[in-house]
Design an enzyme around this catalytic site. Structure first.
Site, PDB file in Angstrom:
ATOM      1  CG  PHE A   1      64.737  25.031  10.705  1.00 32.07           C
ATOM      2  CD1 PHE A   1      65.375  24.525  11.821  1.00 32.07           C
ATOM      3  CD2 PHE A   1      64.546  26.528  10.609  1.00 32.07           C
ATOM      4  CE1 PHE A   1      65.399  25.547  12.534  1.00 32.07           C
ATOM      5  CE2 PHE A   1      65.505  27.582  11.769  1.00 32.07           C
ATOM      6  CZ  PHE A   1      65.633  26.803  13.156  1.00 32.07           C
TER       7      PHE A   1
ATOM      8  CD  GLN B   1      60.504  35.340  10.314  1.00 39.36           C
ATOM      9  OE1 GLN B   1      61.335  35.349  10.828  1.00 39.36           O
ATOM     10  NE2 GLN B   1      59.824  34.857  10.018  1.00 39.36           N
TER      11      GLN B   1
ATOM     12  CG  HIS C   1      61.994  33.209  16.360  1.00 40.82           C
ATOM     13  ND1 HIS C   1      61.375  32.053  17.053  1.00 40.82           N
ATOM     14  CD2 HIS C   1      62.879  32.797  15.469  1.00 40.82           C
ATOM     15  CE1 HIS C   1      62.200  31.403  16.921  1.00 40.82           C
ATOM     16  NE2 HIS C   1      62.689  31.941  16.113  1.00 40.82           N
TER      17      HIS C   1
ATOM     18  CG  LEU D   1      66.049  33.191  18.646  1.00 42.50           C
ATOM     19  CD1 LEU D   1      65.020  33.314  17.980  1.00 42.50           C
ATOM     20  CD2 LEU D   1      66.830  33.438  17.186  1.00 42.50           C
TER      21      LEU D   1
ATOM     22  CD  GLU E   1      61.362  28.113  13.161  1.00 38.66           C
ATOM     23  OE1 GLU E   1      61.620  28.619  12.731  1.00 38.66           O
ATOM     24  OE2 GLU E   1      61.151  27.299  12.121  1.00 38.66           O
TER      25      GLU E   1
ATOM     26  NE  ARG F   1      61.487  31.599  11.841  1.00 38.00           N
ATOM     27  CZ  ARG F   1      62.850  31.874  11.893  1.00 38.00           C
ATOM     28  NH1 ARG F   1      63.325  33.146  11.439  1.00 38.00           N
ATOM     29  NH2 ARG F   1      64.176  30.805  11.925  1.00 38.00           N
TER      30      ARG F   1
ATOM     31  CG  HIS G   1      63.586  36.549  14.561  1.00 33.68           C
ATOM     32  ND1 HIS G   1      65.026  36.603  15.663  1.00 33.68           N
ATOM     33  CD2 HIS G   1      64.273  35.776  13.760  1.00 33.68           C
ATOM     34  CE1 HIS G   1      65.713  36.100  14.730  1.00 33.68           C
ATOM     35  NE2 HIS G   1      65.309  35.390  13.780  1.00 33.68           N
TER      36      HIS G   1
ATOM     37  NE  ARG H   1      64.968  35.550   8.586  1.00 36.29           N
ATOM     38  CZ  ARG H   1      65.403  34.043   8.826  1.00 36.29           C
ATOM     39  NH1 ARG H   1      65.545  33.782   8.594  1.00 36.29           N
ATOM     40  NH2 ARG H   1      64.666  35.372  10.395  1.00 36.29           N
TER      41      ARG H   1
END
Lengths: 607, 247, 260
Positions: free
Chosen positions: A121, A234, A236, A250, A253, A315, A380, A415
């Site tokens: 990730f 954030q 995304h 969404l 990821e 991100r 997000h 994050r």
């Protein structure tokens, strides 16, 4: 005065997502009486939307992983603005919390050795995300839900808390209403744990559900707690952009974790261009190396000597990159970029990303095993939130605790994917313990003040009395425009100032919102109250963003494009001061030397 | 722009409630839930509807669209001919609260009665993908309760007193087939779960938005486990002789 | 959530808000089964034209000749495949919908035909008589035996005058057995018995073997409905073909070997 029903618990948990459920389970296991309030039905909380996985340094897939690397990745991802102690606890306790989930019945995907499988990730040095296909959040919440209902927790479903009640400076209870019929309810409690999630509904394009109206942020703010780092929102990088009805939903990821490639409309793999100098060495140098990493991943090899593809950057980077590509005219027809996984074996894609496959197939008529997806940034997550003590999750208000997205500090300015689910269970558990310890130490039970209840009821009743008032939905639209236009991904002094002025006007209009109909399941009426929370959290975001004169993590200032090291040791804090929002800069806690050394000796990640 | 006509049930009981007709402009890719949101925003803010994720992951926006139980967030407007009315009404099987919202509390009560996951104390937590594929299918359930709504045992015969419904048969199957679970829920499945009430007419499978093969993979295998323990004389005899199999 | 408003009264039989032609599927099923049942009953009682040359109609196989039995020998054997299919999980679904209207289609009001009378509360397959459906596994054992005979017949259908002979009939016989096998070994009970009953597929070598078997059966089980219909038609067609030749309406085309 209107009637209300009364319930009494030692601890009241507000919010029944991952953090709230985990906190309730922990507290109830310690023998205290626990009430759990959820705004929706149990098990519907936004946690179900988490797809990619839970970050925990189990080292099942890559034996080089350990908590220190996870800690370092988290701090670097957060641009060192994190509360170091939270990041440390998080990295240390996440593996244990994941194993605990498994022992409660969670069924994670397996490695060939029969252990929990982990995937790559963004921002994580090693393959670290424990997952169940692309529905990890659902697994987490169902596991906790089933554990919780057998433990004697009293669950109050479809109930909204509108006020934290206090006895002097201490928490004494909460007041709210049931959505079903609008009846009022008083919860007497010695301690309250807020686990209400985020603020996404303040933005039009968001991956968040309607519940995310910043309730915990606003309740805590009103109760006297302070909110930190609210400027860090954030976006995304990959939300759906087409068709309009699904804009913002969404796209996990995990698509990139499984090898998804980002390209602009010219077919260029643009992410190589956007890697920041500081971390460039951690990523594949060119397409050839990225391809080799992928081949190793697809073949199921546990370790790979190659570096991960640039799509797995953090991100904030990827979101800015996509935004820039689109703005400079290299976007797709619907204002996104292409995310391509269709070059892989179709069966593998369906198996690894089943809900993405169905989501695109059913909502957008796109078969992701055949054609690329169109994606663009979507609001997000909010890194900022209620300031808490890292070890106990207690806020500065005695008896008030917070965990999960509504708390702040853990993620710094950005994050990492997968760190939110682990955040929920690690700090949910901590908050449960912290609250139990607090109630044990508390002497006499705090008293409920009737006048606070009267205030709360009046606040709820008043929209029905303004028959020629404003439809709250209209104000939400205005709020979306303001936040999207002036407090979006890229920010500027004059925009933020305009935004704040407009928010002030909106606050005035808010005093005129009206509700039609009765109190029986009336979303219009509910929105009248939720809107107040949205306004408080939006103002906190805008004011904090204006005050941070640098770019860091998710906060990108066009007028201050560089990260300013001198600003890297202070948090932005907002709190209530009469009718105005007070903004302060407070120093970061100092990291002890042994942790600092982890950064100094940072060996190349793939040595 | 194309316009759709929606007939939405409005009211707090079936005697006085009625269908109200709304005209809604249709955008590309629009779903029924978008249309309901449009009505809330532009016409009647107090239309009651449950929803959360709008991406078919939370299972909140269950309703009956043209008589078929479905998630509103997954039901595309372009699925219907443009000149027809789209009728949206609440789940029939559960008591009405208001408009499209029903009281589904019964489901949560049923869930509490299912014996929870019970692993051995000394389990070493090593198990393999092939051991859990079945269980993972059942755990995809998003608790939209469409299967409960469509099941004729609950819908037509209202046997909520004796039958737990497809959702909780799926949940039980997920526990019974877990490689490390040690509890036995077969007897309670027969006596309290009412698995015999299911006559496998498969409507639960037809409406499942997660494509869980409820009947073939969960209910029928459980029915056969019940047969092993309670209806098959040879199996029962073998079990008497050799003792119950170690789970 | 403790407030309960008037629960909806049970849906009235056959009432629905569905706008599609929901009755088409149960109607087709009812007609399909009906035609087969009429044909099979007629053929079973006809007691004629079931055997010629190397061919023995599947309705009469295995042929049981008992002195004291005055009726068609088909009746001595047909109850096995009939019982197997009547208790089959797919057929149950199909006829509960098409004939018992319990329910006729999803979201369409059903009737309480299974409680046997409208006054009784619905009990489904939990009480007599439908609890008998649980004998399906025993019907499977018997059906496998009958299938063995049919395969034996299919092999015999390729031999004439001690020589290999393939006629159109031989091909029909073999195809029929293949379809019947796909149906029989895709049975839900078979799937349970070979491996589905296990909780852990990796815990022993036996379990691993059972897992492979279970996976194979699952492949057929996923299309159980398809095989149920294909094999139903193939049995009828095979029988009909035998009747056509036996009654000299047509003659069997020989492809390989000596003519019939």
């Amino acid at each position: 005065m209107a009637n209300y029903e009364i319930h009494e618990h030692d601890i009241l948990v507000i919010g029944a997502g991952g953090a709230g459920l985990r906190a309730a389970i922990e507290a109830s296991a310690k023998g205290v009486s626990v009430g759990l309030v959820c705004k929706s039905l149990l098990g519907k909380a936004h946690t179900v939307m988490a797809e990619g996985g839970i970050a925990a340094a189990l080292a099942n897939v890559d034996s080089r992983d350990n908590w220190e690397v996870h800690f370092r990745d988290t701090m670097i991802g957060g641009k060192m603005l994190n509360n170091w102690r939270m990041a440390q606890i998080h990295a240390q306790e996440a593996p244990e919390c994941v194993r605990e989930l498994e022992q409660w019945g969670a069924v994670f995907d397996r490695t060939k050795e029969g252990k929990i499988l982990q995937r790559a990730f963004g921002g994580h040095t090693y393959k670290r995300l424990c997952h169940v296909g692309d529905r990890t959040g659902l697994e987490l919440i169902r596991t906790l839900q089933d554990k919780g209902v057998h433990q004697g927790i009293d669950v109050y479903m479809e109930c909204t808390v509108t006020k934290i009640l206090k006895d002097g400076d201490k928490v004494s209870g909460a007041f709210g209403y049931f959505r079903e019929d609008g009846r009022y309810v008083l919860f007497k409690a010695k301690a309250i744990i807020l686990a209400t999630g985020g603020v996404g509904r303040s933005y039009l394009v968001t991956s968040n559900s309607w519940e995310y109206t910043g309730d915990g942020h606003a309740l805590a703010y009103d109760a006297g707690a302070d909110l930190i780092d609210m400027e860090f929102v954030q976006f995304h990088p990959t939300g759906m952009v087409w068709p309009p009805g699904v804009r913002g939903i969404l796209v996990t990821e995990a698509v990139r974790g499984e090898g998804g490639i980002l390209r602009n409309s010219k077919g260029e793999r643009f992410m190589f261009k956007y890697l920041p100098e500081a971390t460039r060495a951690d990523y594949a140098a060119d397409e050839t190396e990225a391809k080799k990493w992928l081949e190793d991943t697809l073949s199921g090899r546990l370790k790979t000597e190659y570096k991960r593809p640039p799509e797995l950057s953090t991100r904030d980077n990827v979101a800015r990159a996509i935004y820039t590509e689109v703005k400079e005219g290299r976007g797709t027809e619907h204002g996104g970029v292409y995310l391509d996984i269709s070059y892989q074996n179709a069966e593998r894609v369906k198996k690894k990303l089943p809900s993405m496959y169905h989501q695109f197939k059913e909502l957008a008529d796109v078969d992701i095993t055949q054609t690329p997806m169109e994606v663009g940034p979507t609001m997000h997550y909010i890194m900022g939130g209620i300031r808490v003590n890292a070890d106990t999750a207690e806020t500065r208000v005695p008896g008030l605790f917070a965990a999960g997205e509504c708390s702040g500090g853990m993620h710094g300015s950005n994050r990492l994917g997968g760190n939110s689910l682990s955040d929920l269970i690690v700090f949910g558990r901590r908050a449960g313990r912290g609250a139990v310890d607090y109630t044990h130490k508390l002497g006499s039970a705090p008293q409920i003040s009737e006048s606070q209840i009267t205030e709360a009821i009046e606040e709820l009743e008043i929209p029905f009395k303004r028959q020629d008032g404003i439809n709250p939905n209209d104000l939400v639209k205005e709020l979306h425009t303001i936040m999207g236009t002036y407090v979006g991904i890229f920010r500027e002094e004059k925009d933020l100032q305009t935004g704040i002025e407009k928010l002030e006007e909106l606050k005035k209009k808010f005093k005129l919102v009206k509700a039609n109909g009765t109190k029986v399941f009336n979303p219009g009426w509910h929105l009248c109250r939720d809107l107040k929370n949205m306004l408080i959290s939006s103002e906190a975001i805008a004011r904090s963003a204006l005050s941070r004169k640098e770019s860091r993590g998710a906060h990108s200032r066009l007028d201050y494009p560089k990260t300013d090291d001198s600003l890297g040791n202070e948090n932005t804090s907002v709190s209530k001061d009469g009718e105005t929002m007070k903004l302060e800069k407070t120093p970061l806690n100092k990291m002890p030397d042994d942790l600092k050394e982890l950064f100094a000796k940072k060996e190349p990640a793939h040595a | 722009m194309r316009e759709a006509t929606l007939k939405v049930f409005r009211g707090t009981d079936y005697e006085t409630g009625e269908f109200k007709t709304y005209k809604v402009p249709v955008e590309d890719g629009m779903v029924v839930l978008d249309a309901i949101h449009y009505i809330q925003k532009e016409i009647d803010p107090d239309v009651a509807v449950r929803w959360n994720c709008k991406a078919a992951k939370c299972g909140s926006c269950s309703a009956e669209v043209n008589g078929k139980p479905a998630l509103m967030c997954k039901t595309r407007m372009d699925h219907f001919a443009s000149d027809t009315e789209i009728q949206v009404q609440p789940l029939k099987t559960f008591p009405l609260v208001k408009d499209l919202v029903t009281n589904v509390a019964w489901n949560y009560e049923v869930n509490k009665k299912i014996t929870p996951f019970t692993p051995a104390k000394d389990a070493d937590w090593t198990f393999f993908q092939e051991d859990i594929e079945r269980v993972q299918e059942f755990r995809k359930c998003i608790e939209c309760f469409l299967c409960q709504d469509v099941c004729h045992v609950l819908r037509d015969h209202n046997r909520k007193d004796a039958f737990i419904g497809p959702r909780f048969l799926v949940r039980t199957a997920g526990l019974e087939m877990h490689p490390l679970d040690k509890a036995n829920r077969i007897e309670s499945l027969k006596d309290h779960g009412g698995i015999g009430f299911c006559n496998i007419t498969k409507c639960c499978t037809e409406v499942c938005p997660e494509d869980i093969h409820i009947t073939d993979n969960a209910i029928i295998p459980l029915k056969e486990r019940v047969v092993d323990e309670f209806y098959d004389p040879v199996m029962m005899l073998l079990k008497k002789i050799f003792g119950k199999k170690q789970k | 959530m403790n407030q309960t408003k008037s629960a909806l009264a049970p849906q009235k039989p056959l009432s629905t808000e569905r706008r599609d032609i929901w009755w088409l599927e149960p109607a087709l099923v009812a007609i399909g089964f009906g035609l087969f049942i009429i044909y099979a009953t007629w053929r079973a009682f006809e007691n004629n034209f079931y055997e010629i040359g190397p061919y023995l109609s599947p309705f009469y196989s295995p042929k049981i000749v008992l002195d004291w039995w005055k009726f068609s020998p088909a009746l001595l054997i047909l109850w096995v495949p009939a019982g197997f299919r009547a208790t089959c999980y797919y057929y149950r679904k199909a006829y509960y919908r098409a004939y018992f209207l319990s329910p006729p289609a999803c979201g369409v009001g059903g009737i309480n035909a299974l409680g046997l009378s409208q006054g009784k509360k619905y009990c489904g397959e939990s009480t007599f008589p439908l609890v008998i459906q649980n004998i399906h596994r025993y019907m499977l054992y018997l059906a496998i035996a009958v299938l063995g005979f049919l395969w034996y017949d299919a092999i015999l259908a390729c031999i004439w005058q001690n020589q290999l002979r393939i006629g159109v009939g031989s091909i029909i016989f073999i195809a029929n057995c293949l379809f019947l096998s796909a149906y029989t070994f895709g049975c839900h009970v078979f799937r349970h018995l070979v491996g589905g009953k296990l909780d852990c597929f990796s815990c022993s070598q036996t379990a691993k073997t059972q897992f492979s078997l279970w996976e194979a059966v699952t492949k057929f089980n996923e299309h159980h409905m398809f095989w149920a219909w294909v094999s139903l038609f193939s049995v009828a067609i095979t029988d009909f073909y035998v009747r056509l030749i036996a009654s000299h309406s047509i003659s069997d085309l020989t492809l390989i070997g000596p003519p019939l």
